[in-house]
Design a protein around this motif. Structure first.
Motif, mmCIF file in Angstrom:
data_model
loop_
_atom_site.group_PDB
_atom_site.id
_atom_site.type_symbol
_atom_site.label_atom_id
_atom_site.label_comp_id
_atom_site.label_asym_id
_atom_site.label_seq_id
_atom_site.Cartn_x
_atom_site.Cartn_y
_atom_site.Cartn_z
ATOM 1 N N GLU A 220 -20.953 45.492 -28.241
ATOM 2 C CA GLU A 220 -19.629 45.132 -27.711
ATOM 3 C C GLU A 220 -19.691 44.975 -26.193
ATOM 4 O O GLU A 220 -19.092 44.040 -25.639
ATOM 5 N N GLU A 221 -20.392 45.858 -25.523
ATOM 6 C CA GLU A 221 -20.520 45.735 -24.067
ATOM 7 C C GLU A 221 -21.276 44.458 -23.705
ATOM 8 O O GLU A 221 -20.898 43.744 -22.767
ATOM 9 N N ILE A 222 -22.321 44.152 -24.462
ATOM 10 C CA ILE A 222 -23.090 42.934 -24.200
ATOM 11 C C ILE A 222 -22.211 41.696 -24.361
ATOM 12 O O ILE A 222 -22.243 40.781 -23.538
ATOM 13 N N VAL A 223 -21.413 41.655 -25.428
ATOM 14 C CA VAL A 223 -20.559 40.493 -25.679
ATOM 15 C C VAL A 223 -19.511 40.342 -24.575
ATOM 16 O O VAL A 223 -19.246 39.224 -24.105
ATOM 17 N N LEU B 7 -21.255 33.874 -19.127
ATOM 18 C CA LEU B 7 -21.563 32.583 -19.741
ATOM 19 C C LEU B 7 -20.333 31.752 -20.067
ATOM 20 O O LEU B 7 -20.416 30.530 -20.148
ATOM 21 N N GLY B 8 -19.196 32.407 -20.294
ATOM 22 C CA GLY B 8 -17.981 31.644 -20.571
ATOM 23 C C GLY B 8 -17.226 32.155 -21.784
ATOM 24 O O GLY B 8 -17.732 32.957 -22.574
ATOM 25 N N ASP B 9 -16.002 31.667 -21.926
ATOM 26 C CA ASP B 9 -15.113 32.135 -22.989
ATOM 27 C C ASP B 9 -15.563 31.715 -24.383
ATOM 28 O O ASP B 9 -15.005 32.191 -25.380
ATOM 29 N N HIS B 10 -16.530 30.787 -24.471
ATOM 30 C CA HIS B 10 -17.006 30.401 -25.802
ATOM 31 C C HIS B 10 -17.750 31.543 -26.486
ATOM 32 O O HIS B 10 -17.961 31.508 -27.702
ATOM 33 N N VAL B 11 -18.149 32.555 -25.721
ATOM 34 C CA VAL B 11 -18.781 33.735 -26.323
ATOM 35 C C VAL B 11 -17.665 34.639 -26.841
ATOM 36 O O VAL B 11 -17.081 35.417 -26.098
ATOM 37 N N THR B 12 -17.344 34.504 -28.098
ATOM 38 C CA THR B 12 -16.238 35.246 -28.694
ATOM 39 C C THR B 12 -16.771 36.410 -29.529
ATOM 40 O O THR B 12 -17.986 36.563 -29.732
ATOM 41 N N ASP B 13 -15.840 37.197 -30.057
ATOM 42 C CA ASP B 13 -16.227 38.339 -30.880
ATOM 43 C C ASP B 13 -16.831 37.930 -32.217
ATOM 44 O O ASP B 13 -17.318 38.783 -32.965
ATOM 45 N N LEU C 178 -30.638 32.726 -28.225
ATOM 46 C CA LEU C 178 -30.219 31.806 -29.288
ATOM 47 C C LEU C 178 -28.846 32.178 -29.834
ATOM 48 O O LEU C 178 -28.051 31.301 -30.189
ATOM 49 N N HIS C 179 -28.544 33.465 -29.894
ATOM 50 C CA HIS C 179 -27.204 33.886 -30.324
ATOM 51 C C HIS C 179 -26.144 33.368 -29.349
ATOM 52 O O HIS C 179 -25.070 32.919 -29.774
ATOM 53 N N PHE C 180 -26.441 33.419 -28.058
ATOM 54 C CA PHE C 180 -25.452 32.967 -27.070
ATOM 55 C C PHE C 180 -25.339 31.441 -27.055
ATOM 56 O O PHE C 180 -24.249 30.904 -26.828
ATOM 57 N N VAL C 181 -26.441 30.741 -27.287
ATOM 58 C CA VAL C 181 -26.373 29.285 -27.438
ATOM 59 C C VAL C 181 -25.534 28.945 -28.666
ATOM 60 O O VAL C 181 -24.664 28.065 -28.640
ATOM 61 N N ASN C 182 -25.781 29.662 -29.743
ATOM 62 C CA ASN C 182 -25.072 29.432 -30.997
ATOM 63 C C ASN C 182 -23.570 29.606 -30.837
ATOM 64 O O ASN C 182 -22.776 28.921 -31.494
ATOM 65 N N ALA C 183 -23.170 30.505 -29.928
ATOM 66 C CA ALA C 183 -21.738 30.771 -29.731
ATOM 67 C C ALA C 183 -20.990 29.532 -29.273
ATOM 68 O O ALA C 183 -19.784 29.397 -29.501
ATOM 69 N N PHE D 186 -24.012 17.781 -30.211
ATOM 70 C CA PHE D 186 -24.112 18.575 -31.432
ATOM 71 C C PHE D 186 -22.758 19.183 -31.780
ATOM 72 O O PHE D 186 -22.347 19.194 -32.947
ATOM 73 N N ARG D 187 -22.070 19.672 -30.777
ATOM 74 C CA ARG D 187 -20.770 20.298 -31.039
ATOM 75 C C ARG D 187 -19.773 19.273 -31.563
ATOM 76 O O ARG D 187 -19.034 19.550 -32.514
ATOM 77 N N ARG D 188 -19.749 18.088 -30.955
ATOM 78 C CA ARG D 188 -18.832 17.047 -31.421
ATOM 79 C C ARG D 188 -19.139 16.652 -32.860
ATOM 80 O O ARG D 188 -18.227 16.474 -33.677
#
Length: 290
Positions: free
Chosen positions: A75-78, A85-91, A159-164, A215-217
């Motif tokens: 939780e602290e890491i997230v 990194l930005g708000d795209h890193v969600t729970d 990779l987890h943060f890219v995936n976010a 990729f996102r689009r």
């Protein structure tokens, strides 16, 4: 909120008034509870929302297996990742990330053989911001647990943060495939122009960012705004070699992912190829002069 299913004294599956299923974690939240009972909100310490890529049952299974201290560390890491990194890193990444962190900690405590993750070079060069933060995450883990994980663990964390970036329905395997294709894409340009490309250069970073949003689009079923045929023909006439290279990249994406990459995207790919090759050729000239 009502109880749908009790997994154990600390984990239950609940449903709110809108019909959304939630995994609830808290000491005693499931004690003597039965389906249909009203959840005691005072006992709920954490709430996990299924995101479309996994089921509530699977989340509950993860939560039961992950030590609470590992969840708190994650939780602290997230939270810090969202700030950096930005708000795209969600729970939504909390459970899969906690599962990985917990597994890595268990392996290190047991003295297991270090894993040599694939795509290490690619991840480190294509996603420098995520890798840099993942090294900070390793420091957070060491501070909270006293365990120093191997430096290579920054690769799967990154990779987890890219995936976010790709939202709740993203699959880490898709992100790894994307990384492979990004590398193939740069190889196409290097081969076509017989140049070396510095993967850490700003122009490559912009190109990778563009491809990531492509990729996102595609995942979201969105397309770029249409361009006039005259503009399309003008770009192709002015930069035929770069356009051909951009079309090669579009064809590769179509082959790997089954996408129909439109003419609008090919134009943007052409412009990026032109910038990349101009920079690479200029650097090659400087090396020859030196």
């Amino acid at each position: 909120m009502k109880v749908l299913k009790v997994f154990n004294n600390s984990v239950v599956l609940g449903v709110d008034d809108s019909g959304t299923e939630l995994v609830l974690l808290g000491r005693g939240v499931g004690f003597q509870a039965k389906p249909g009972d009203v959840v005691d909100d005072a006992l709920v310490e954490r709430t996990f929302v299924p995101d479309g890529s996994t089921t509530a049952e699977r989340i509950a299974a993860f939560v039961q297996e992950i030590p609470r201290a590992d969840i708190e560390t994650t939780e602290e890491i997230v939270r810090e990742a969202r700030r950096v990194l930005g708000d795209h890193v969600t729970d939504h990444i909390l459970v899969p990330l906690a599962d990985h962190v917990s597994f890595a900690l268990r392996r290190e405590r047991e003295g297991a053989t270090q894993i040599d993750y694939p795509l290490r070079w690619e991840v480190e060069n294509l996603y420098p911001n995520e890798v840099a933060f993942s090294r900070e995450a390793l420091a957070i883990i060491e501070r909270r647990t006293g365990v120093r994980l191997p430096a290579i663990e920054a690769v799967p964390l990154a990779l987890h943060f890219v995936n976010a970036q790709f939202g709740s329905a993203a699959d880490l395997d898709v992100t790894m495939r994307m990384t492979e294709v990004l590398t193939e894409t740069l190889a196409i340009i290097c081969t076509e122009y017989d140049v070396q490309i510095d993967e850490r250069s700003p122009v490559v970073a912009r190109f990778v960012t563009h491809l990531r949003y492509l990729f996102r689009r595609e995942q979201q079923g969105r397309q770029l705004p249409a361009v006039a045929d005259s503009l399309h023909e003008a770009v192709r006439a002015a930069q035929p070699r770069e356009y051909a290279c951009g079309q090669q990249i579009a064809d590769l994406l179509g082959q790997r992912f089954g996408w129909d990459v439109g003419a609008e995207e090919v134009i943007y790919l052409t412009l990026h190829v032109a910038r990349l090759t101009a920079t690479a050729l200029a650097e090659a000239g400087e090396r020859a002069d030196g």
